[in-house]
Write a protein that holds these residues in place. Structure first.
Motif: not given
Length: 92
Positions: A7-17
């Motif tokens: 979104s404009a103020d957030s990012l959700t990431v999967d850090c695997d690997p």
């Protein structure tokens, strides 16, 4: 890294690997370099963490530039990084 949502103020990431080691100057370092922009600002909020998840945050002891360079080349940099075990709800 997979982007799960943005979104404009957030990012959700999967850090695997694992993500690469990131180095960001703070505001004082940026000013000393003569750059007009401020240092990097970001925050990480843990929404899920496996039992063996790890966050590296800073050095576990002072390191010389030569030592950092050598370890980056030979693949042992993680041995001198402070290791944290994140839990759901932690913020960094």
């Amino acid at each position: 890294m997979d982007i799960l949502s943005m979104s404009a103020d957030s990012l959700t990431v999967d850090c695997d690997p694992a993500l690469s080691v990131q180095v960001h100057p703070n505001d004082d370092q940026v000013r000393r370099l003569g750059v007009d922009d401020a240092g990097k600002t970001e925050a990480w909020y843990v929404v899920h963490a496996d039992a063996d998840s790890t966050i590296y945050l800073g050095w576990n002891a002072p390191q010389s530039p030569e030592e950092v360079r050598r370890r980056a080349i030979d693949g042992t940099l993680s041995e001198v990084l402070q290791r944290l075990r994140p839990q759901v709800g932690d913020a960094y």
